[in-house]
Design a protein around this motif. Sequence first.
Motif, PDB file in Angstrom:
ATOM      1  N   ILE A  89       1.701  -4.082 -12.420  1.00 30.92           N
ATOM      2  CA  ILE A  89       3.010  -4.713 -12.614  1.00 30.92           C
ATOM      3  C   ILE A  89       3.295  -5.709 -11.501  1.00 30.92           C
ATOM      4  O   ILE A  89       2.623  -5.728 -10.476  1.00 30.92           O
ATOM      5  N   ILE A  90       4.332  -6.498 -11.695  1.00 32.70           N
ATOM      6  CA  ILE A  90       4.834  -7.414 -10.665  1.00 32.70           C
ATOM      7  C   ILE A  90       5.885  -6.658  -9.867  1.00 32.70           C
ATOM      8  O   ILE A  90       6.695  -5.930 -10.432  1.00 32.70           O
ATOM      9  N   GLY A  91       5.895  -6.816  -8.548  1.00 33.37           N
ATOM     10  CA  GLY A  91       6.908  -6.158  -7.736  1.00 33.37           C
ATOM     11  C   GLY A  91       6.602  -6.247  -6.262  1.00 33.37           C
ATOM     12  O   GLY A  91       5.847  -7.108  -5.813  1.00 33.37           O
ATOM     13  N   THR A  92       7.175  -5.324  -5.494  1.00 27.85           N
ATOM     14  CA  THR A  92       6.958  -5.258  -4.050  1.00 27.85           C
ATOM     15  C   THR A  92       6.092  -4.052  -3.745  1.00 27.85           C
ATOM     16  O   THR A  92       6.398  -2.935  -4.162  1.00 27.85           O
ATOM     17  N   PHE A  93       5.003  -4.268  -3.014  1.00 22.06           N
ATOM     18  CA  PHE A  93       4.005  -3.254  -2.691  1.00 22.06           C
ATOM     19  C   PHE A  93       4.425  -2.474  -1.449  1.00 22.06           C
ATOM     20  O   PHE A  93       4.770  -3.069  -0.429  1.00 22.06           O
ATOM     21  N   TYR A  94       4.424  -1.151  -1.556  1.00 23.52           N
ATOM     22  CA  TYR A  94       4.721  -0.283  -0.407  1.00 23.52           C
ATOM     23  C   TYR A  94       3.587   0.712  -0.234  1.00 23.52           C
ATOM     24  O   TYR A  94       3.151   1.347  -1.197  1.00 23.52           O
ATOM     25  N   ARG A  95       3.118   0.880   0.991  1.00 21.51           N
ATOM     26  CA  ARG A  95       2.026   1.808   1.283  1.00 21.51           C
ATOM     27  C   ARG A  95       2.504   3.220   1.566  1.00 21.51           C
ATOM     28  O   ARG A  95       1.711   4.125   1.709  1.00 21.51           O
ATOM     29  N   ARG A  96       3.807   3.445   1.670  1.00 19.96           N
ATOM     30  CA  ARG A  96       4.350   4.777   1.959  1.00 19.96           C
ATOM     31  C   ARG A  96       5.545   5.046   1.055  1.00 19.96           C
ATOM     32  O   ARG A  96       6.204   4.116   0.613  1.00 19.96           O
ATOM     33  N   PRO A  97       5.848   6.328   0.797  1.00 23.28           N
ATOM     34  CA  PRO A  97       6.959   6.657  -0.098  1.00 23.28           C
ATOM     35  C   PRO A  97       8.325   6.296   0.478  1.00 23.28           C
ATOM     36  O   PRO A  97       9.246   5.974  -0.263  1.00 23.28           O
ATOM     37  N   SER A  98       8.472   6.345   1.791  1.00 24.92           N
ATOM     38  CA  SER A  98       9.699   5.921   2.478  1.00 24.92           C
ATOM     39  C   SER A  98       9.327   5.565   3.910  1.00 24.92           C
ATOM     40  O   SER A  98       8.269   5.952   4.394  1.00 24.92           O
ATOM     41  N   PRO A  99      10.189   4.842   4.622  1.00 27.14           N
ATOM     42  CA  PRO A  99       9.837   4.371   5.965  1.00 27.14           C
ATOM     43  C   PRO A  99       9.481   5.478   6.962  1.00 27.14           C
ATOM     44  O   PRO A  99       8.705   5.252   7.881  1.00 27.14           O
ATOM     45  N   ASP A 100      10.022   6.681   6.783  1.00 27.29           N
ATOM     46  CA  ASP A 100       9.761   7.755   7.734  1.00 27.29           C
ATOM     47  C   ASP A 100       8.597   8.656   7.322  1.00 27.29           C
ATOM     48  O   ASP A 100       8.275   9.607   8.016  1.00 27.29           O
ATOM     49  N   LYS A 101       7.921   8.352   6.221  1.00 24.65           N
ATOM     50  CA  LYS A 101       6.803   9.153   5.713  1.00 24.65           C
ATOM     51  C   LYS A 101       5.475   8.481   6.057  1.00 24.65           C
ATOM     52  O   LYS A 101       5.414   7.279   6.302  1.00 24.65           O
ATOM     53  N   PRO A 102       4.382   9.248   6.076  1.00 26.58           N
ATOM     54  CA  PRO A 102       3.063   8.647   6.351  1.00 26.58           C
ATOM     55  C   PRO A 102       2.558   7.824   5.168  1.00 26.58           C
ATOM     56  O   PRO A 102       3.043   7.963   4.045  1.00 26.58           O
ATOM     57  N   MET A 103       1.559   6.989   5.446  1.00 28.71           N
ATOM     58  CA  MET A 103       0.955   6.140   4.412  1.00 28.71           C
ATOM     59  C   MET A 103       0.314   7.029   3.338  1.00 28.71           C
ATOM     60  O   MET A 103      -0.180   8.107   3.621  1.00 28.71           O
ATOM     61  N   PHE A 104       0.313   6.534   2.091  1.00 31.54           N
ATOM     62  CA  PHE A 104      -0.362   7.259   1.020  1.00 31.54           C
ATOM     63  C   PHE A 104      -1.862   7.353   1.296  1.00 31.54           C
ATOM     64  O   PHE A 104      -2.444   8.424   1.217  1.00 31.54           O
ATOM     65  N   VAL A 105      -2.490   6.200   1.595  1.00 30.69           N
ATOM     66  CA  VAL A 105      -3.932   6.158   1.861  1.00 30.69           C
ATOM     67  C   VAL A 105      -4.216   5.222   3.025  1.00 30.69           C
ATOM     68  O   VAL A 105      -3.447   4.317   3.317  1.00 30.69           O
ATOM     69  N   GLU A 106      -5.327   5.466   3.686  1.00 27.46           N
ATOM     70  CA  GLU A 106      -5.818   4.613   4.765  1.00 27.46           C
ATOM     71  C   GLU A 106      -7.252   4.228   4.449  1.00 27.46           C
ATOM     72  O   GLU A 106      -7.915   4.880   3.632  1.00 27.46           O
ATOM     73  N   VAL A 107      -7.770   3.202   5.117  1.00 28.79           N
ATOM     74  CA  VAL A 107      -9.164   2.817   4.956  1.00 28.79           C
ATOM     75  C   VAL A 107     -10.029   3.985   5.441  1.00 28.79           C
ATOM     76  O   VAL A 107      -9.785   4.561   6.491  1.00 28.79           O
ATOM     77  N   GLY A 108     -11.012   4.344   4.620  1.00 27.28           N
ATOM     78  CA  GLY A 108     -11.905   5.449   4.954  1.00 27.28           C
ATOM     79  C   GLY A 108     -11.513   6.773   4.311  1.00 27.28           C
ATOM     80  O   GLY A 108     -12.287   7.723   4.320  1.00 27.28           O
ATOM     81  N   LYS A 109     -10.323   6.861   3.754  1.00 24.55           N
ATOM     82  CA  LYS A 109      -9.863   8.102   3.127  1.00 24.55           C
ATOM     83  C   LYS A 109     -10.529   8.268   1.763  1.00 24.55           C
ATOM     84  O   LYS A 109     -10.655   7.321   1.004  1.00 24.55           O
ATOM     85  N   THR A 110     -10.936   9.490   1.451  1.00 21.97           N
ATOM     86  CA  THR A 110     -11.508   9.804   0.151  1.00 21.97           C
ATOM     87  C   THR A 110     -10.371  10.122  -0.812  1.00 21.97           C
ATOM     88  O   THR A 110      -9.474  10.900  -0.488  1.00 21.97           O
ATOM     89  N   ILE A 111     -10.430   9.528  -1.981  1.00 23.65           N
ATOM     90  CA  ILE A 111      -9.390   9.736  -2.988  1.00 23.65           C
ATOM     91  C   ILE A 111     -10.003  10.342  -4.247  1.00 23.65           C
ATOM     92  O   ILE A 111     -11.200  10.197  -4.489  1.00 23.65           O
ATOM     93  N   ALA A 112      -9.171  11.015  -5.013  1.00 29.09           N
ATOM     94  CA  ALA A 112      -9.599  11.579  -6.289  1.00 29.09           C
ATOM     95  C   ALA A 112      -8.807  10.917  -7.404  1.00 29.09           C
ATOM     96  O   ALA A 112      -7.743  10.323  -7.167  1.00 29.09           O
ATOM     97  N   LYS A 113      -9.302  11.045  -8.600  1.00 32.52           N
ATOM     98  CA  LYS A 113      -8.607  10.489  -9.761  1.00 32.52           C
ATOM     99  C   LYS A 113      -7.234  11.143  -9.857  1.00 32.52           C
ATOM    100  O   LYS A 113      -7.105  12.355  -9.783  1.00 32.52           O
TER     101      LYS A 113
END
Length: 160
Positions: A89-113
């Motif tokens: 979608i079109i919008g504003t990209f955020y890497r964390r759920p809120s400013p006081d929370k940690p990032m969803f993912v970082e470079v090097g992190k293993t993710i699952a479906k």
Amino acid sequence: MDLKEIQNLIKFVANSGVAEVKLEMDDVKITIRTTLEGNVTETTYVQQMPNHTPLQQAVAPQQIVAAAPVAEVAPVVENSHYITIKSPIIGTFYRRPSPDKPMFVEVGKTIAKGDVLCVIEAMKLFNEIESEVSGKIVKILVDDMSPVEFDQPLFLVDPS
């Protein structure tokens, strides 16, 4: 009416001694005001009238032109074995759920479906973007709090 004609009209009105001139044509509305005292002050308003062509016809050629350069820039040879996760979608990209929370993912992190990778805000709605692949985040292609377009690459994932 082009710029040269507008400039000539301004000069003509300034030299004629008229205080105000209004001109309306099919697609242009012009108002020129001058003061008749020793120093001449010119105020010009040029307003482009809306064109009454259908919106679809006016927008379609621009979309085709804009799409062509993007396709030429897209190929990335050295990252060919990586999977690109793109914005749905079109919008504003955020890497964390809120400013006081940690990032969803970082470079090097293993993710699952199904893991949440980011949030994209569109029209005051926060949409969680989930991974459709498993692997390791190789690169994050968008800065936090940046606007993103539809189908814009967000992440590079190594599926191995």
